[in-house]
Design a protein around this motif. Structure first.
Motif, PDB file in Angstrom:
ATOM      1  N   THR A  24      -1.077  71.420  41.218  1.00 61.86           N
ATOM      2  CA  THR A  24      -0.766  70.303  40.322  1.00 61.86           C
ATOM      3  C   THR A  24       0.250  70.715  39.271  1.00 61.86           C
ATOM      4  O   THR A  24       0.102  71.751  38.628  1.00 61.86           O
ATOM      5  CB  THR A  24      -2.046  69.812  39.618  1.00 61.86           C
ATOM      6  OG1 THR A  24      -2.993  69.369  40.586  1.00 61.86           O
ATOM      7  CG2 THR A  24      -1.736  68.668  38.669  1.00 61.86           C
TER       8      THR A  24
ATOM      9  N   SER B  64       0.173  67.510  43.962  1.00 61.64           N
ATOM     10  CA  SER B  64       0.093  66.512  42.891  1.00 61.64           C
ATOM     11  C   SER B  64       1.199  66.740  41.872  1.00 61.64           C
ATOM     12  O   SER B  64       1.279  67.816  41.272  1.00 61.64           O
ATOM     13  CB  SER B  64      -1.281  66.593  42.207  1.00 61.64           C
ATOM     14  OG  SER B  64      -1.388  65.630  41.178  1.00 61.64           O
TER      15      SER B  64
ATOM     16  N   THR C  90      -0.073  64.375  47.771  1.00 63.31           N
ATOM     17  CA  THR C  90      -1.098  63.338  47.916  1.00 63.31           C
ATOM     18  C   THR C  90      -1.150  62.462  46.674  1.00 63.31           C
ATOM     19  O   THR C  90      -1.714  61.369  46.712  1.00 63.31           O
ATOM     20  CB  THR C  90      -2.484  63.954  48.152  1.00 63.31           C
ATOM     21  OG1 THR C  90      -2.824  64.791  47.046  1.00 63.31           O
ATOM     22  CG2 THR C  90      -2.497  64.777  49.433  1.00 63.31           C
ATOM     23  N   ARG C  91      -0.567  62.935  45.571  1.00 60.34           N
ATOM     24  CA  ARG C  91      -0.504  62.149  44.331  1.00 60.34           C
ATOM     25  C   ARG C  91       0.900  62.282  43.750  1.00 60.34           C
ATOM     26  O   ARG C  91       1.405  63.391  43.567  1.00 60.34           O
ATOM     27  CB  ARG C  91      -1.534  62.624  43.308  1.00 60.34           C
ATOM     28  CG  ARG C  91      -2.982  62.568  43.800  1.00 60.34           C
ATOM     29  CD  ARG C  91      -3.953  63.022  42.711  1.00 60.34           C
ATOM     30  NE  ARG C  91      -3.933  62.097  41.576  1.00 60.34           N
ATOM     31  CZ  ARG C  91      -4.686  60.998  41.497  1.00 60.34           C
ATOM     32  NH1 ARG C  91      -5.520  60.686  42.485  1.00 60.34           N
ATOM     33  NH2 ARG C  91      -4.627  60.217  40.445  1.00 60.34           N
TER      34      ARG C  91
ATOM     35  N   ARG D 161       3.381  60.566  40.587  1.00 58.40           N
ATOM     36  CA  ARG D 161       3.546  59.685  39.430  1.00 58.40           C
ATOM     37  C   ARG D 161       4.896  59.982  38.786  1.00 58.40           C
ATOM     38  O   ARG D 161       5.179  61.125  38.397  1.00 58.40           O
ATOM     39  CB  ARG D 161       2.424  59.909  38.418  1.00 58.40           C
ATOM     40  CG  ARG D 161       2.581  59.153  37.090  1.00 58.40           C
ATOM     41  CD  ARG D 161       1.445  59.501  36.139  1.00 58.40           C
ATOM     42  NE  ARG D 161       1.665  58.988  34.799  1.00 58.40           N
ATOM     43  CZ  ARG D 161       1.243  57.813  34.375  1.00 58.40           C
ATOM     44  NH1 ARG D 161       0.563  57.021  35.189  1.00 58.40           N
ATOM     45  NH2 ARG D 161       1.480  57.421  33.138  1.00 58.40           N
TER      46      ARG D 161
ATOM     47  N   LEU E 234      -0.495  60.120  50.798  1.00 56.68           N
ATOM     48  CA  LEU E 234      -0.672  59.736  49.402  1.00 56.68           C
ATOM     49  C   LEU E 234      -1.989  59.003  49.169  1.00 56.68           C
ATOM     50  O   LEU E 234      -2.349  58.085  49.902  1.00 56.68           O
ATOM     51  CB  LEU E 234       0.484  58.845  48.948  1.00 56.68           C
ATOM     52  CG  LEU E 234       1.835  59.523  48.674  1.00 56.68           C
ATOM     53  CD1 LEU E 234       2.906  58.483  48.417  1.00 56.68           C
ATOM     54  CD2 LEU E 234       1.729  60.493  47.506  1.00 56.68           C
ATOM     55  N   THR E 235      -2.680  59.413  48.110  1.00 53.63           N
ATOM     56  CA  THR E 235      -3.861  58.690  47.648  1.00 53.63           C
ATOM     57  C   THR E 235      -3.590  57.970  46.335  1.00 53.63           C
ATOM     58  O   THR E 235      -4.332  57.053  45.965  1.00 53.63           O
ATOM     59  CB  THR E 235      -5.046  59.642  47.449  1.00 53.63           C
ATOM     60  OG1 THR E 235      -4.705  60.619  46.452  1.00 53.63           O
ATOM     61  CG2 THR E 235      -5.397  60.355  48.750  1.00 53.63           C
ATOM     62  N   ALA E 236      -2.538  58.370  45.621  1.00 53.69           N
ATOM     63  CA  ALA E 236      -2.149  57.719  44.372  1.00 53.69           C
ATOM     64  C   ALA E 236      -0.631  57.706  44.286  1.00 53.69           C
ATOM     65  O   ALA E 236       0.015  58.739  44.489  1.00 53.69           O
ATOM     66  CB  ALA E 236      -2.745  58.442  43.167  1.00 53.69           C
TER      67      ALA E 236
END
Length: 339
Positions: free
Chosen positions: A120, A158, A191-192, A194, A218-220
């Motif tokens: 992350t 992430s 997977t995330r 932003r 991707l989950t988000a």
């Protein structure tokens, strides 16, 4: 004194106080440290500088798995040496939220070496004064994404890039990019994702197809653009078909042309939370009906419209109740609990 700190069993350290160079030197000697969170209060006149020596020492702590740097700190990383050796051997999560930092100062940290276990990365850049936006000669996002891809492994999943706040109307001199300008982003195994920072000018349906093809796990997904979105309802349908694990979506579309009901598939997508920036919404009831067909499991929905032809004070649930094809107990515009 050095041996005392090397032998300490302290594993978790969180400091929220006026930091000094002595603090930094001692921290890098704590050989058993797992978690480090530093916050330097913002009411100090001058930020504390985190220089190359600090990061080189910190990167050698073999158990350090999470680092959070925030507050009135600045990075002085221009003389960090590039390497292909493993650095931060146990680091899984790296958060940087400083009052005086830009992406060009983060790139040398990534150049330090291979981040074998990093999962992350969260970056939050400061809100600049009005004149500050024009003072920056360019934002090196292309090398940032390229370096991130080269210096991380398949474990990295992430990425969040935030801004403390910005007004798109003040970005006339800002070097905006298209998705095709930053191919390194699409080569990550995320997977995330932003991006709430003035990076992307706009996004089209074709861009969304590229994004979903490159990042199918991707989950988000949370995206913002500085110019009006060129995507339409077809992109939402494509997302519903192409991202089966997506739970959280923050997106934007031009909703002027909603397809006929019989052309919208009935899907069983598990999307839980939806936040949409909408422009040119002519038929909210039809829009809500079609949205429910592709995302039937939504528990929370927020709609934002900069330009809307209907009364913006009325919630989506009101418009749904006006449409006799859609029951008043529908999911949009409401929040419900799952039993």
């Amino acid at each position: 004194m050095r041996n005392i700190y090397e032998k300490t069993t302290m594993k978790y350290l969180k400091l929220n106080l006026p930091l000094t160079k002595t603090h930094l030197r001692i921290i890098t000697q704590m050989s058993n440290l797992r978690y480090l969170a530093l916050y330097n209060p913002t009411d100090h006149e001058h930020p504390l500088r985190l220089n190359s020596n600090f990061f080189q020492r910190l990167s050698s702590l073999k158990y350090l798995s999470k680092v959070q740097l925030s507050g009135h700190l600045e990075l002085s990383t221009h003389d960090l040496q590039s390497s292909n050796s493993t650095v931060f051997p146990a680091l899984e999560s790296f958060w940087i939220s400083l009052t005086a930092v830009q992406v060009a100062q983060v790139i040398p940290i990534l150049y330090m070496g291979k981040f074998e276990r990093l999962e992350t990365l969260w970056l939050k850049f400061p809100l600049l004064p009005d004149e500050g936006w024009k003072a920056i000669p360019g934002i090196p996002w292309v090398p940032f994404f390229q370096t991130l891809r080269l210096k991380t492994t398949h474990r990295f999943n992430s990425l969040a890039i935030d801004c403390a706040g910005f007004n798109p109307t003040k970005l006339t001199q800002w070097p905006l990019l298209s998705l095709s300008d930053i191919p390194g982003l699409l080569k990550l195994h995320l997977t995330r994702l932003r991006i709430e920072f003035p990076i992307l000018s706009t996004l089209s349906n074709a861009d969304i197809q590229k994004l979903t093809n490159a990042l199918p796990m991707l989950t988000a997904l949370e995206l913002s653009t500085c110019l009006p979105w060129q995507t339409d309802f077809a992109s939402l349908v494509h997302i519903a078909k192409s991202l089966p694990r997506l739970i959280d979506l923050h997106f934007g579309i031009n909703a002027q042309a909603i397809p006929p009901e019989d052309q919208v598939p009935v899907l069983s997508h598990p999307l839980d939370t939806l936040r949409l920036t909408i422009s040119r919404l002519d038929d909210p009831g039809q829009f809500a009906y079609c949205l429910d067909k592709i995302f039937p499991s939504i528990c929370a929905c927020e709609l934002f419209w900069p330009v809307l032809r209907v009364t913006p004070q009325k919630p989506v649930s009101f418009w749904m109740r006006q449409n006799d094809r859609f029951p008043a107990s529908g999911t949009l515009g409401q929040t419900r609990r799952r039993g």
